[in-house]
Scaffold this motif. Structure first.
Motif, short mmCIF file in Angstrom:
data_model
loop_
_atom_site.label_atom_id
_atom_site.label_comp_id
_atom_site.label_asym_id
_atom_site.label_seq_id
_atom_site.Cartn_x
_atom_site.Cartn_y
_atom_site.Cartn_z
N LEU A 70 -11.60 0.59 -16.97
CA LEU A 70 -11.65 1.68 -15.99
C LEU A 70 -11.13 2.97 -16.60
CD1 LEU A 70 -10.11 -0.03 -12.80
CD2 LEU A 70 -12.51 0.04 -13.51
N ASP A 71 -11.69 4.08 -16.15
CA ASP A 71 -11.09 5.38 -16.44
C ASP A 71 -9.80 5.50 -15.66
OD1 ASP A 71 -13.05 6.52 -18.17
OD2 ASP A 71 -14.35 6.86 -16.44
N TYR A 72 -8.86 6.28 -16.19
CA TYR A 72 -7.66 6.58 -15.42
C TYR A 72 -8.05 7.33 -14.13
CZ TYR A 72 -4.75 5.40 -19.47
OH TYR A 72 -4.14 4.74 -20.51
N HIS A 73 -7.30 7.07 -13.07
CA HIS A 73 -7.45 7.75 -11.77
C HIS A 73 -8.75 7.40 -11.05
CE1 HIS A 73 -3.89 10.10 -12.73
NE2 HIS A 73 -4.44 10.40 -13.90
N GLN A 74 -9.38 6.29 -11.42
CA GLN A 74 -10.63 5.87 -10.78
C GLN A 74 -10.35 4.70 -9.84
OE1 GLN A 74 -13.68 4.55 -13.58
NE2 GLN A 74 -14.45 3.08 -12.10
N TRP A 75 -10.65 4.87 -8.56
CA TRP A 75 -10.47 3.75 -7.62
C TRP A 75 -11.50 2.67 -7.91
CZ3 TRP A 75 -6.32 2.76 -5.10
CH2 TRP A 75 -5.50 3.79 -4.58
N HIS A 76 -11.04 1.43 -7.83
CA HIS A 76 -11.91 0.27 -8.09
C HIS A 76 -11.60 -0.80 -7.04
CE1 HIS A 76 -14.21 -2.66 -10.45
NE2 HIS A 76 -13.22 -3.51 -10.24
N THR A 77 -12.60 -1.23 -6.31
CA THR A 77 -12.40 -2.25 -5.27
C THR A 77 -12.38 -3.64 -5.89
OG1 THR A 77 -13.51 -0.86 -3.63
CG2 THR A 77 -13.31 -3.21 -3.12
N VAL A 78 -11.32 -4.41 -5.57
CA VAL A 78 -11.22 -5.77 -6.10
C VAL A 78 -11.48 -6.83 -5.01
CG1 VAL A 78 -9.78 -5.35 -8.11
CG2 VAL A 78 -8.70 -5.57 -5.89
N VAL A 79 -11.19 -6.48 -3.75
CA VAL A 79 -11.47 -7.39 -2.63
C VAL A 79 -11.98 -6.56 -1.46
CG1 VAL A 79 -10.56 -9.08 -0.99
CG2 VAL A 79 -9.64 -9.01 -3.32
N ASP A 80 -13.09 -7.02 -0.84
CA ASP A 80 -13.59 -6.40 0.38
C ASP A 80 -14.41 -7.45 1.11
OD1 ASP A 80 -14.44 -4.80 2.42
OD2 ASP A 80 -15.53 -3.36 1.16
N ASP A 81 -13.74 -8.22 1.99
CA ASP A 81 -14.41 -9.36 2.61
C ASP A 81 -14.53 -9.24 4.13
OD1 ASP A 81 -11.84 -9.77 3.50
OD2 ASP A 81 -11.71 -11.87 2.84
N GLY A 82 -14.30 -8.05 4.64
CA GLY A 82 -14.36 -7.88 6.10
C GLY A 82 -13.00 -7.93 6.74
N ASP A 83 -12.14 -8.85 6.27
CA ASP A 83 -10.77 -8.94 6.81
C ASP A 83 -9.83 -7.98 6.08
OD1 ASP A 83 -11.44 -10.86 8.69
OD2 ASP A 83 -11.02 -12.52 7.31
N ILE A 84 -9.97 -7.92 4.77
CA ILE A 84 -9.10 -7.03 3.99
C ILE A 84 -9.93 -6.23 2.99
CG2 ILE A 84 -7.09 -8.55 4.20
CD1 ILE A 84 -7.55 -9.33 1.24
N LYS A 85 -9.40 -5.08 2.61
CA LYS A 85 -9.99 -4.30 1.53
C LYS A 85 -8.85 -3.86 0.61
CE LYS A 85 -12.92 -0.35 0.37
NZ LYS A 85 -13.77 0.75 0.89
N THR A 86 -8.98 -4.20 -0.67
CA THR A 86 -7.93 -3.88 -1.64
C THR A 86 -8.56 -3.15 -2.82
OG1 THR A 86 -6.75 -5.89 -1.00
CG2 THR A 86 -6.06 -4.81 -3.03
N ARG A 87 -8.01 -1.98 -3.13
CA ARG A 87 -8.49 -1.17 -4.25
C ARG A 87 -7.34 -0.92 -5.22
NH1 ARG A 87 -10.49 4.26 -2.25
NH2 ARG A 87 -8.56 4.14 -1.03
N ILE A 88 -7.69 -0.71 -6.47
CA ILE A 88 -6.67 -0.40 -7.47
C ILE A 88 -7.06 0.87 -8.23
CG2 ILE A 88 -6.11 -2.85 -7.74
CD1 ILE A 88 -7.38 -2.59 -10.58
N LYS A 89 -6.04 1.54 -8.75
CA LYS A 89 -6.23 2.72 -9.58
C LYS A 89 -5.23 2.63 -10.73
CE LYS A 89 -6.50 6.71 -7.44
NZ LYS A 89 -6.04 7.95 -6.74
N LEU A 90 -5.68 2.90 -11.94
CA LEU A 90 -4.81 2.89 -13.11
C LEU A 90 -4.40 4.32 -13.46
CD1 LEU A 90 -6.81 0.40 -15.41
CD2 LEU A 90 -5.17 -0.12 -13.58
N LYS A 91 -3.11 4.50 -13.74
CA LYS A 91 -2.60 5.82 -14.09
C LYS A 91 -1.78 5.71 -15.38
CE LYS A 91 -2.45 7.38 -9.29
NZ LYS A 91 -1.63 7.95 -8.20
N ARG A 92 -1.78 6.77 -16.18
CA ARG A 92 -1.12 6.74 -17.48
C ARG A 92 0.36 6.41 -17.35
NH1 ARG A 92 -3.77 9.55 -21.81
NH2 ARG A 92 -5.63 10.67 -21.16
N ALA A 93 0.82 5.47 -18.18
CA ALA A 93 2.23 5.08 -18.16
C ALA A 93 3.01 5.63 -19.35
CB ALA A 93 2.37 3.54 -18.14
N GLY A 94 2.31 6.15 -20.38
CA GLY A 94 2.99 6.77 -21.51
C GLY A 94 3.79 5.83 -22.39
#
Length: 464
Positions: free
Chosen positions: A128-152
């Motif tokens: 993934l590019d930094y700061h890009q939302w990415h959906t990992v779960v979306d099944d109707g009951d829950i929706k979970t997205r992740i974003k990676l940010k620089r940790a240095g």
């Protein structure tokens, strides 16, 4: 609502592995690292086996590619995990190199097996590019997205911002996993920026009880240690991780040599004796777009911070043995950077066994030395004229021993507090991980005091 399970790295500084259970059907794993030093048990194989439930695991998220964060990945795949391995784009280039090395050390040297495993690994990597939302779960009951940010911390390192929505309860939660945060003004890398805010923070605490000297001070200590070796006619031995610390040191050494007016500095050999470190350094060069502004300015001026005239690399084992013998016999001034970073194996061991009992030489520690490692023993007992056991051999420590905490790739106590302080919305729950007990307790006390001054409530966990 989500809850967290720790499978390593909760009460020590290695083996990071944290499972975020979203509900009964879905979970995420953040890192899957190797245990080292006192964190490693005698029944190593049993400790490395993946015995927690992975049936709900939807993704592994890799914060960075140090072995204490990814070293158990082969065991995870062997246990049947076939889901996405999510990481930053630089980490996607570095991860296969790390895992290939881990396989050769801990699994097999069979080229066909390694090739097959690497093919599976690369088929599962999702970069993934930094700061890009990415959906990992979306099944109707829950929706979970992740974003990676620089940790240095090292090239490609990230912290993980997780947005979780439960449609059945209409509740939302934000989790942040810090991974390993870097210190500001680290060579090559932009400093980490705090997230807007979160409800729950999983925060590393490696140096939760200490502050580092600033960059100018640490460069001065580095220069003094090398000047001492030049005066004595000896070698500066630097145990360093193949990725991250090695490249940062090369960057700083290039700067010192460039600015030096003394001819003996101009003639000083900087030797990287690690095929893996050499490969990583090449990838670092290829990933110049991810370097910070200072490094970009050096490139534009015609300098080559990771590929300068005084830099030499040692290739095969025979060349390594000749280099050890030559430096130990002649006392020719040189700086040798070799793995492993905590002196738990690798080529640095042969240098230490050959030169540790000779006062002409120096050992320079530039990173954290875990409890129970030979590196920690040399660091603690060397200045007292003590001894260390290496590969069953007792060796008196006569070489000079210097430690520069300022070159740690980890944030110090002030940086960790600032990471929280600079959020607009402070977390109500903080899980302290990746630190020895004293570090976690010290950071816990400082965080509680900081919250108290603002009149904010907080629950700090895993600090006992």
């Amino acid at each position: 609502m989500p809850n967290i399970l720790h499978h390593g790295g909760a009460t020590g500084v290695t083996g990071s592995c944290h499972q975020l259970v979203l509900n009964g059907e879905h979970s995420l794993l953040v890192d899957c690292g190797l245990f080292q030093g006192d964190d490693a048990r005698e029944d190593t194989f049993e400790q490395l086996k993946i015995e927690f439930d992975i049936s709900t695991l939807k993704a592994l998220i890799v914060t960075h590619v140090h072995i204490d964060h990814v070293g158990r990945l082969p065991y995870l795949l062997a246990a049947g995990f076939k889901g996405p391995i999510i990481c930053s784009k630089p980490s996607a280039k570095l991860l296969p190199l790390v895992i290939e090395d881990a396989l050769k050390i801990g699994f097999t040297r069979n080229a066909q097996l390694i090739e097959r495993f690497q093919a599976q690994l690369e088929s599962q990597i999702v970069s993934l590019d930094y700061h890009q939302w990415h959906t990992v779960v979306d099944d109707g009951d829950i929706k979970t997205r992740i974003k990676l940010k620089r940790a240095g911390h090292i090239l490609g390192s990230c912290y993980v911002d997780i947005s979780h929505q439960d449609h059945t309860t209409r509740q939302k939660e934000r989790w942040v996993f810090s991974g390993d945060l870097g210190a500001p003004h680290a060579p090559l890398l932009p400093a980490p920026q705090s997230p807007h805010g979160c409800d729950h923070l999983v925060l590393e605490s490696t140096y939760g009880h200490r502050t580092h000297p600033n960059r100018e001070n640490r460069r001065a200590v580095l220069k003094r240690a090398i000047e001492q070796a030049l005066t004595n006619g000896g070698t500066v031995m630097v145990p360093a991780f193949s990725i991250g610390r090695t490249q940062e040191l090369l960057y700083e050494l290039e700067s010192i040599i460039f600015e030096a007016r003394k001819s003996r500095w101009k003639e000083l050999e900087i030797i990287v004796d690690s095929p893996l470190a050499a490969r990583f350094t090449q990838v670092y060069r290829e990933l110049k777009p991810y370097w910070d502004d200072e490094a970009q300015a050096r490139l534009k001026s015609g300098r080559h911070p990771l590929n300068f005239a005084n830099l030499y690399t040692v290739g095969d084992h025979q060349e390594h043995e000749r280099t050890v013998e030559y430096l130990a016999r002649t006392g020719r001034p040189a700086v040798v950077i070799a793995a492993s970073g905590m002196c738990t194996g690798g080529r640095i061991m042969n240098y230490l066994k050959a030169m540790l009992n000779d006062a002409r030489h120096q050992v320079l520690f530039v990173g954290y030395q875990g409890a129970g490692t030979p590196g920690r023993a040399i660091q603690e007992y060397g200045p007292q004229g003590g001894w260390v056991e290496l590969d069953g051999e007792r060796i008196d420590i006569k070489a000079g021993v210097t430690s520069i905490s300022g070159y740690s790739a980890h944030a110090d106590q002030t940086n960790l507090l600032d990471f929280v302080k600079r959020m607009r919305r402070w977390p109500s729950t903080i899980h302290l991980v990746h630190g020895e007990r004293a570090a976690r307790l010290a950071l816990k006390a400082e965080l509680e005091a900081m919250y108290a001054r603002k009149g904010k409530p907080v629950s700090i966990r895993n600090a006992s």
